[in-house]
Each structure stands twice: as structure tokens, then as C-alpha cells.
Design a protein around this motif. Structure first.
Motif, PDB file in Angstrom:
ATOM      1  N   HIS A  70      -6.752  19.760  -5.230  1.00 42.17           N
ATOM      2  CA  HIS A  70      -5.710  20.310  -3.962  1.00 42.17           C
ATOM      3  C   HIS A  70      -6.291  19.642  -2.839  1.00 42.17           C
ATOM      4  N   ASP A  71      -7.305  18.449  -2.178  1.00 43.99           N
ATOM      5  CA  ASP A  71      -7.466  17.885  -0.835  1.00 43.99           C
ATOM      6  C   ASP A  71      -7.417  16.971  -1.284  1.00 43.99           C
ATOM      7  N   ASN A  72      -7.388  16.271  -2.887  1.00 45.00           N
ATOM      8  CA  ASN A  72      -6.937  15.090  -3.227  1.00 45.00           C
ATOM      9  C   ASN A  72      -5.320  14.919  -2.620  1.00 45.00           C
ATOM     10  N   GLY A  79       0.606  -0.985   0.237  1.00 44.34           N
ATOM     11  CA  GLY A  79       0.429  -0.343  -0.203  1.00 44.34           C
ATOM     12  C   GLY A  79       0.661   0.947  -0.092  1.00 44.34           C
ATOM     13  N   ILE A  80       2.172   1.219   1.039  1.00 45.27           N
ATOM     14  CA  ILE A  80       2.891   2.145   0.340  1.00 45.27           C
ATOM     15  C   ILE A  80       3.703   2.560  -0.535  1.00 45.27           C
ATOM     16  N   GLU A  81       3.812   2.203  -1.861  1.00 45.48           N
ATOM     17  CA  GLU A  81       4.651   1.887  -2.918  1.00 45.48           C
ATOM     18  C   GLU A  81       3.373   2.752  -3.584  1.00 45.48           C
ATOM     19  N   LEU A  82       2.084   1.539  -3.627  1.00 43.99           N
ATOM     20  CA  LEU A  82       1.178   2.689  -4.015  1.00 43.99           C
ATOM     21  C   LEU A  82       0.450   4.107  -3.732  1.00 43.99           C
ATOM     22  N   ARG A  83       0.420   4.753  -2.411  1.00 43.16           N
ATOM     23  CA  ARG A  83       0.294   5.657  -1.678  1.00 43.16           C
ATOM     24  C   ARG A  83       1.132   6.912  -1.716  1.00 43.16           C
ATOM     25  N   LYS A  84       2.350   6.283  -2.171  1.00 46.05           N
ATOM     26  CA  LYS A  84       4.102   7.007  -3.332  1.00 46.05           C
ATOM     27  C   LYS A  84       3.749   7.649  -4.541  1.00 46.05           C
ATOM     28  N   SER A  85       2.697   6.615  -5.492  1.00 40.83           N
ATOM     29  CA  SER A  85       2.969   6.515  -6.621  1.00 40.83           C
ATOM     30  C   SER A  85       1.303   7.511  -6.924  1.00 40.83           C
ATOM     31  N   LEU A 106      -4.068  23.959 -11.032  1.00 42.80           N
ATOM     32  CA  LEU A 106      -4.042  25.316 -10.928  1.00 42.80           C
ATOM     33  C   LEU A 106      -3.854  26.106 -12.442  1.00 42.80           C
ATOM     34  N   GLU A 107      -2.838  25.579 -13.074  1.00 42.58           N
ATOM     35  CA  GLU A 107      -2.736  26.409 -13.653  1.00 42.58           C
ATOM     36  C   GLU A 107      -4.040  26.971 -15.230  1.00 42.58           C
ATOM     37  N   GLN A 135       0.271  15.223  -7.582  1.00 39.91           N
ATOM     38  CA  GLN A 135       0.934  16.189  -7.340  1.00 39.91           C
ATOM     39  C   GLN A 135       0.743  16.978  -8.535  1.00 39.91           C
ATOM     40  N   SER A 136       0.690  16.431  -9.645  1.00 41.87           N
ATOM     41  CA  SER A 136       0.591  16.850 -10.852  1.00 41.87           C
ATOM     42  C   SER A 136      -0.204  17.142 -11.604  1.00 41.87           C
TER      43      SER A 136
END
Length: 425
Positions: free
Chosen positions: A388-390, A352-358, A371-372, A364-365
Motif C-alpha cells: 500500500h505504501d508503494n 521520469g513521468i512515463e516511468l512513474r505512470k508505469s 490484499l487478496e 496497483q497490481s
């Protein structure tokens, strides 16, 4: 002069009690554990019980220690009576000692009770250490979560200020300004709530450590090492479960109880008594002295009768021993199941941690692109807030998984009897 010094001293004590600023302390998880081992109340209580068992074991032979008694008397005729006016004096001393076949089992029982208390003391220390480590990492999670939420609050404030400026220039509707204001206020309330919960958790943590509640605590640590852990393996490690150790000790005690009940039912006892007495009827000028030594032996016979209480005590001790052996077998099987269950949960959390990092990278992207687009007027405020919430939720979820992982590893180390932190290395 002395009164002046006393007054000054009382003023200084009053100042220390009521006006001294809170002591600041920076703690690593190892520092916290070291303090708890010295100051925790439950550990201190367990230490008292251990000292008592050590004392009992040291003098467990005292059943053969002779009982000593002394007696003395003086009698004197009343004035005016006929006959001798000299006092009658007597004194004596006696020693009595009983030797039973239960002496060996009694000494063994005290030794095994001491070992059991040592196991209980070690388990109390490990339980406190487990609690301290879990709470430490929970506080660390709360602290980092607050930092993330404060950054979110700052972003919400900037968004609100930006929207308000654009509204004042006629570039944005009032509805977007109100939505941004609501988001900002909600973020502020969330941060305030998290800080209140954190302060309450810190107070409880200080109580476990045995530190004053006025201590200002700062934690030193991170989840970086946990997030980078590879697959956990128990290969080459010796499992030393405290539960199994306790049951093994109880089985030894039960075996000793069987022996003790047999000694009580069939074992002989020997009693030796020595007494020495002296008496004088002339006020102590002449003494009649004499001593005696007696030895008596007894052998109980009711143990051979199957309906006797002695025989039933032997059978009950055997039943208790058989039951404990079954408990040990069950404990060993349950331990293996718990180990496999914990390893499975750890593996699941790591995946799950690996998926969270992804997810964080994707969120972020997504937020950057949204925002742009929002700044160019092609996306609305709701889409920006959702992005932003995500992103925020992805970061918090990663922290949550990191805390879950370290908690699960600590639990596995506890049930296996490993040193805490050994599986992380």
C-alpha cells in the motif's frame, strides 16, 4: 434621527469587520495572475517609478526653459524730513536661458531611462506572474496530495476496523491490530500536518495576490495537460530575454553617456539674458524705462588636455561602454547554456513521468494481489502495508514530477521572454 442612523451605520461596519464570514473564491491560474497584476504591491511600486520616469522624459527639455525673475521696491521719506515726500518706485523683470550642447544627450538620457524603467516594470510583472503560477501549481500539488493521503487514511481506517473485527472473532493476533492502529494514527497525523502546511501556503499566496487573508480559496485546475505533454521545442520561437533587453538598453545609455561627456568636455554653451526695468522718483507719475539684452558664449578647452577631469570622464565613459558590451556577450552565452540546461531537465522529467505512470500500474497490481493474499491468510500485514505504501508513494511521486515539470517549463518561458503557457500549447 441623524444620531440613530450614525449608530446603525457603525454597527453595520463593526459587523462587516468582525462577523462577516470569509469570502469564498474559486480561482484558475489565469484568474490568479489577473488579480496579482492589479493588486500586488511590488507591481504598484514599480508603476509609481514608471510614472516618474515618464514625467521626467516628457519634460527632459526643461534645461532650456528660461528662468524668470521679477523685482519691485518702494521707498518713502520719513515724515518731517526735508525735501520731497514722494515715494521712489522701481520694478523690473529678467529672463535668462542657457543653451548647451548637452541638451540632446540629456533628452536621450531621459528617454533611455524611461525605456529601462519600462523593462524593469515588465520584468516585475513577469516575476510576480512566475511566482503566482509556480505557487498556484504547488498549492494544486499539495491539494491533490492531501486528497491521496485522505484516501490512504480512509484505507488505513478500514484496515484497522477490519483487523479489529477479525481479532474480536479470534481470527487475528492482537499484534496485527496494534500495527494497523499505528498505521491509521500515523496516516491521520500525516494528513493533519499536510493540511496545516497547505493553509500556511494559502495565506502566503493570498498575500502575493493582494487579497484578504480571510479569503476562502478554492483552486480550479489539474496536472492532466502537463502529464500529456510531448517534447518541448523552441523551434520557430523568438527569444526575447529580459536580461538581454536590459543590457542592450544600458549599452545605448552608455553610448549616450560617452556623447554627453564629450559635449561637456568640448561643447560650447550659449547664455542669453534679457532684462527690463522701470523706476520713478515721483511716486509713479513719471517713469524711466529701459531694457537690455546680452548674449554670451563659452567653449571649454580643458578637455583637450589628457590629464584633465573632463578628458578622464570621456575615457571612463568609454570604458563603461566596453564593459557593458562584454557583459552582453556573456549574458547571451549564459542564456544559451540556461536554455539547453532547462530543456535537458524538462526532457529528463518527462522521461521520469512515463516511468512513474508505469510504476503506478505495477504498484496497483501488486497491492491488489497482496490484499487478496492477505485476506486468504497467505501474506502478513507488513507485506500489505508495504504494498500500500508503494502504491501511495508512486501516486505522490507522479504528482511531484508533474509539479517539477510545470515549474521547469515556467522557468524556461521566463528566461526566454515567452508568454507564460505558450510552451504548454
Amino acid at each position: 434621527m441623524q444620531m440613530k442612523k450614525l449608530v446603525v451605520g457603525l454597527i453595520n461596519v463593526f459587523s462587516l469587520l468582525f462577523f462577516l464570514p470569509a469570502q469564498e473564491m474559486t480561482l484558475t491560474v489565469e484568474d490568479a495572475c489577473a488579480i496579482a497584476m492589479k493588486e500586488n504591491i511590488s507591481i504598484k511600486r514599480s508603476q509609481i517609478q514608471l510614472n516618474q520616469k515618464e514625467r521626467n522624459s516628457k519634460y527632459s527639455w526643461n534645461s532650456v526653459s528660461p528662468s524668470v525673475s521679477a523685482n519691485a521696491s518702494v521707498s518713502k521719506p520719513l515724515p518731517g524730513e526735508t525735501g520731497s515726500d514722494k515715494s521712489t518706485v522701481s520694478a523690473g523683470i529678467s529672463l535668462r536661458s542657457t543653451f548647451t550642447s548637452n541638451l540632446y544627450s540629456s533628452i536621450q538620457s531621459s528617454r533611455l531611462a524611461l525605456e529601462q524603467q519600462q523593462i524593469s516594470y515588465e520584468d516585475a510583472c513577469r516575476t510576480v506572474e512566475l511566482n503566482v503560477r509556480q505557487v498556484f501549481y504547488y498549492l494544486l500539488y499539495q491539494s491533490e496530495n492531501i486528497s491521496i493521503q485522505e484516501k490512504a487514511l480512509e484505507t488505513a481506517k478500514q484496515q484497522y476496523d477490519s483487523n479489529l473485527a477479525r481479532y474480536n472473532r479470534g481470527l487475528l493476533s492482537r499484534l496485527d491490530v496494534l500495527n494497523a492502529q499505528v498505521s491509521y494514527q500515523n496516516a491521520k497525523l500525516n494528513v493533519d500536518s499536510l493540511k496545516t502546511d497547505y493553509d500556511s501556503s494559502v495565506k502566503s499566496f493570498l498575500n502575493v495576490l493582494g487579497l484578504p487573508s480571510t479569503t476562502s480559496l478554492k483552486l480550479s485546475g489539474s496536472f492532466d495537460s502537463v502529464l500529456g505533454l510531448r517534447k518541448i521545442s523552441l523551434e520557430g520561437k523568438e527569444i526575447n530575454s529580459p536580461g538581454i533587453k536590459s543590457l542592450e538598453n544600458q549599452i545605448q545609455s552608455a553610448e549616450n553617456s560617452v556623447l554627453a561627456s564629450r559635449f561637456s568636455a568640448y561643447g560650447p554653451s550659449l547664455t542669453a539674458t534679457y532684462s527690463y526695468n522701470g523706476s520713478s522718483t515721483d511716486g509713479g507719475e513719471n517713469w524711466n524705462k529701459g531694457g537690455s539684452l546680452s548674449v554670451a558664449a563659452s567653449i571649454p578647452l580643458d578637455g583637450v588636455m589628457p590629464w584633465s577631469s573632463s578628458h578622464q570622464n570621456v575615457e571612463s565613459a568609454k570604458d563603461n561602454l566596453a564593459d557593458l558590451k562584454l557583459q552582453l556577450k556573456s549574458e547571451e552565452e549564459n542564456l544559451q547554456i540556461e536554455i539547453e540546461k532547462n530543456l535537458g531537465k524538462i526532457s529528463q522529467i518527462q522521461n521520469g513521468i512515463e516511468l512513474r505512470k508505469s510504476s503506478i500500474n505495477l504498484a496497483q497490481s501488486s497491492y491488489k494481489m497482496t490484499l487478496e493474499s492477505y485476506n486468504h491468510g497467505t501474506r502478513d500485514l507488513l507485506a500489505l502495508q508495504t504494498a500500500h505504501d508503494n502504491l501511495l508513494q508512486s501516486r505522490v511521486s507522479l504528482l511531484q514530477e508533474a509539479y517539477n515539470l510545470i515549474s521547469q517549463i515556467l522557468q524556461l518561458e521566463y528566461i526566454c521572454g515567452f508568454d507564460f503557457g505558450s510552451l504548454e500549447n
